[in-house]
Motif scaffolding. Structure first.
Motif, PDB file in Angstrom:
ATOM      1  N   ASP A  38      17.571  15.213 -70.432  1.00  0.00           N
ATOM      2  CA  ASP A  38      18.451  14.786 -71.518  1.00  0.00           C
ATOM      3  C   ASP A  38      19.843  14.517 -70.947  1.00  0.00           C
ATOM      4  O   ASP A  38      20.161  14.935 -69.830  1.00  0.00           O
ATOM      5  CB  ASP A  38      18.510  15.880 -72.596  1.00  0.00           C
ATOM      6  CG  ASP A  38      18.983  15.340 -73.945  1.00  0.00           C
ATOM      7  OD1 ASP A  38      19.226  14.106 -74.063  1.00  0.00           O
ATOM      8  OD2 ASP A  38      19.126  16.134 -74.887  1.00  0.00           O
TER       9      ASP A  38
ATOM     10  N   GLU B 213      19.998  24.799 -74.396  1.00  0.00           N
ATOM     11  CA  GLU B 213      19.607  23.656 -75.235  1.00  0.00           C
ATOM     12  C   GLU B 213      18.379  24.035 -76.055  1.00  0.00           C
ATOM     13  O   GLU B 213      17.694  25.010 -75.745  1.00  0.00           O
ATOM     14  CB  GLU B 213      19.257  22.453 -74.346  1.00  0.00           C
ATOM     15  CG  GLU B 213      20.396  21.943 -73.491  1.00  0.00           C
ATOM     16  CD  GLU B 213      21.442  21.157 -74.273  1.00  0.00           C
ATOM     17  OE1 GLU B 213      21.069  20.486 -75.256  1.00  0.00           O
ATOM     18  OE2 GLU B 213      22.626  21.230 -73.910  1.00  0.00           O
TER      19      GLU B 213
ATOM     20  N   ALA C 120      20.075  19.212 -69.180  1.00  0.00           N
ATOM     21  CA  ALA C 120      20.864  18.080 -69.661  1.00  0.00           C
ATOM     22  C   ALA C 120      22.044  17.919 -68.698  1.00  0.00           C
ATOM     23  O   ALA C 120      22.697  18.911 -68.346  1.00  0.00           O
ATOM     24  CB  ALA C 120      21.354  18.341 -71.076  1.00  0.00           C
TER      25      ALA C 120
ATOM     26  N   PRO D  35      25.707  18.285 -72.064  1.00  0.00           N
ATOM     27  CA  PRO D  35      26.202  18.401 -73.442  1.00  0.00           C
ATOM     28  C   PRO D  35      27.486  17.587 -73.629  1.00  0.00           C
ATOM     29  O   PRO D  35      28.045  17.100 -72.646  1.00  0.00           O
ATOM     30  CB  PRO D  35      26.464  19.909 -73.565  1.00  0.00           C
ATOM     31  CG  PRO D  35      26.705  20.383 -72.170  1.00  0.00           C
ATOM     32  CD  PRO D  35      25.956  19.478 -71.250  1.00  0.00           C
TER      33      PRO D  35
ATOM     34  N   GLY E 197      23.332  21.586 -69.649  1.00  0.00           N
ATOM     35  CA  GLY E 197      22.513  22.275 -70.642  1.00  0.00           C
ATOM     36  C   GLY E 197      21.185  22.616 -70.013  1.00  0.00           C
ATOM     37  O   GLY E 197      20.713  21.902 -69.117  1.00  0.00           O
TER      38      GLY E 197
ATOM     39  N   ALA F 200      15.059  20.452 -81.115  1.00  0.00           N
ATOM     40  CA  ALA F 200      16.135  19.476 -81.327  1.00  0.00           C
ATOM     41  C   ALA F 200      15.701  18.455 -82.385  1.00  0.00           C
ATOM     42  O   ALA F 200      14.541  18.032 -82.378  1.00  0.00           O
ATOM     43  CB  ALA F 200      16.455  18.769 -80.013  1.00  0.00           C
TER      44      ALA F 200
ATOM     45  N   SER G 195      17.049  24.240 -70.836  1.00  0.00           N
ATOM     46  CA  SER G 195      16.066  24.706 -71.816  1.00  0.00           C
ATOM     47  C   SER G 195      16.056  26.236 -71.794  1.00  0.00           C
ATOM     48  O   SER G 195      16.521  26.850 -70.818  1.00  0.00           O
ATOM     49  CB  SER G 195      14.681  24.168 -71.438  1.00  0.00           C
ATOM     50  OG  SER G 195      14.219  24.825 -70.275  1.00  0.00           O
TER      51      SER G 195
END
Lengths: 316, 104
Positions: free
Chosen positions: A253, A154, A211, A256, A265, A182, A267
């Protein structure tokens, strides 16, 4: 002149400190009201006052410390508390056992990884053996929509109003700048109210975020407002069975999108911690489990030590 | 064995806040204790089932000693949980200090 300025500072500082503490207090109270809505509604219907309960809890637990014969300060029960932390008696990790657990889980996912229903107990047990952490598939009635699947990289998330890649990298490693920022906020909003509030905790949360497809949880469309606060920044462990590497993360988050074919997802920092090179996705999947850490004792970031033999079986 | 302390005397020394006036210290410490009580309540409720939450809240209204006994029976490593909560409050306080200093 300078002396006068120095004399004035404590007052400003004190006011700022009180404001920060009051914000903290309100934030915790709001979280309690959201997280424990059901029992608080019950308490109210039975005429129990939450502020009285809160004071009584402090008193009861201080009494507990007193009855245990522990050292207390001089200001009386509620204004002083001193508690021993009993150091863990766990034996040092046995690397052979860890490697055996990693291989067993790897073999399990090769056979059953595509199944919808996985052996929760086996997965929990083997990941706990490798990492030594209190991982849970189910925690307080919640469970991740999926606990095994592919993870993709991500972008960095905006952490406070006005945060850009340049400001982001002031507190982050430039080697992760390639991921970019993002264009929109994460599903739970900002990590801090302002740049001044970007303390280490908020920096680490964005650095080590994942995520999760919370929107695929059955009943999410109906109950999302009730559940979202529980999921917001919830602490989890991501574990890569291919090499035994793991990272303590928070859910930063939602995603996906299902159409990507990925389940999670991470980082850029999370992907690095899992031993996945830039843009590399694992041929096999990773495991995501809750961490039962109510006192927030387990720090975010990569978990060590790693298994020496694990690197050889990383799938490209 | 490590001792974690949350008492008025050592707290201000530990965080280099001895220059605050007594009145300011009282104000800060009162807020910290409220935060501590809230954190404890949160941590306890998280670890109890809904039924046990009901029993605990009903008991604490009438008999605080019974409520304490109930918690020690229901929550594993109860003393560690308290110590951990003290540690969380102190960690948060360190962060709030940083914020206050940044806004000074």
């Amino acid at each position: 002149m300078e002396d006068k300025k120095e004399q004035e500072q404590p007052k400003d500082f004190f006011e700022s400190l009180i404001a920060a503490l009051e914000r903290r207090q309100k934030k915790i109270l709001r979280a309690i009201k959201r997280k424990h809505k059901k029992i608080l509604a019950w308490a109210q219907s039975n005429g129990y006052d939450i502020s009285q309960i809160q004071k009584k809890v402090g008193k009861v637990l201080t009494t507990s410390a007193l009855s245990a014969g522990l050292i207390l300060g001089t200001a009386g029960p509620i204004t002083a508390l001193s508690i021993p932390i009993i150091e863990e008696q766990r034996a040092p990790p046995n690397l052979e056992e860890k490697e055996a657990a990693r291989l067993e889980l790897l073999s399990y996912f090769e056979k059953y990884g595509k199944n919808k229903n996985l052996n929760d107990e086996l997965i929990e047990g083997e990941v706990a053996k490798v990492t030594g952490l209190p991982v849970k598939v189910n925690l307080f009635g919640y469970r991740p929509p999926r606990i095994y699947g592919k993870i993709g990289t991500e972008q960095h998330l905006p952490r406070f109003p006005g945060d850009k890649l340049v400001t982001h990298l002031q507190t982050s490693d430039w080697q992760y700048s390639w991921a970019g920022m993002a264009p929109k906020l994460g599903a739970w909003g900002y990590f801090a109210d302002s740049k001044n509030d970007m303390v280490e905790d908020a920096i680490l949360k964005e650095k080590y975020y994942v995520a999760v497809q919370t929107f695929t949880i059955p009943g999410w469309d109906k109950h999302w407002y009730e559940w979202k606060d529980w999921w917001k920044f919830r602490k989890m462990l991501v574990y890569n069975p291919a090499n035994g590497k793991a990272v303590v993360v928070i859910v930063g988050d939602a995603g996906p999108a299902v159409s990507t074919g990925k389940t999670f997802g991470g980082s850029p920092e999370v992907m690095d911690g899992l031993g996945l090179e830039r843009g590399q996705e694992p041929a096999r999947g990773v495991v995501i489990l809750f961490l039962d850490d109510p006192a927030e004792k387990i720090p975010l970031g990569p978990v060590g030590p790693q298994i020496p033999g694990g690197e050889e079986t990383v799938s490209a | 064995m490590t001792l974690i302390r949350l008492d008025r005397e050592t707290l201000f020394a530990e965080f280099n806040l001895e220059d605050l006036t007594e009145e300011e210290k009282d104000h800060v410490f009162a807020l910290l204790l409220e935060i501590f009580n809230l954190r404890l309540l949160d941590h306890l409720l998280e670890r109890l089932s809904f039924e046990d939450q009901q029993v605990f809240l009903a008991t604490i209204q009438k008999d605080e000693e019974k409520a304490r006994q109930f918690l020690t029976e229901r929550i594993a490593n109860f003393d560690t949980l308290i110590a951990d909560t003290v540690a969380v409050v102190k960690r948060d306080f360190a962060q709030d200090l940083k914020i206050a200093k940044a806004k000074k």
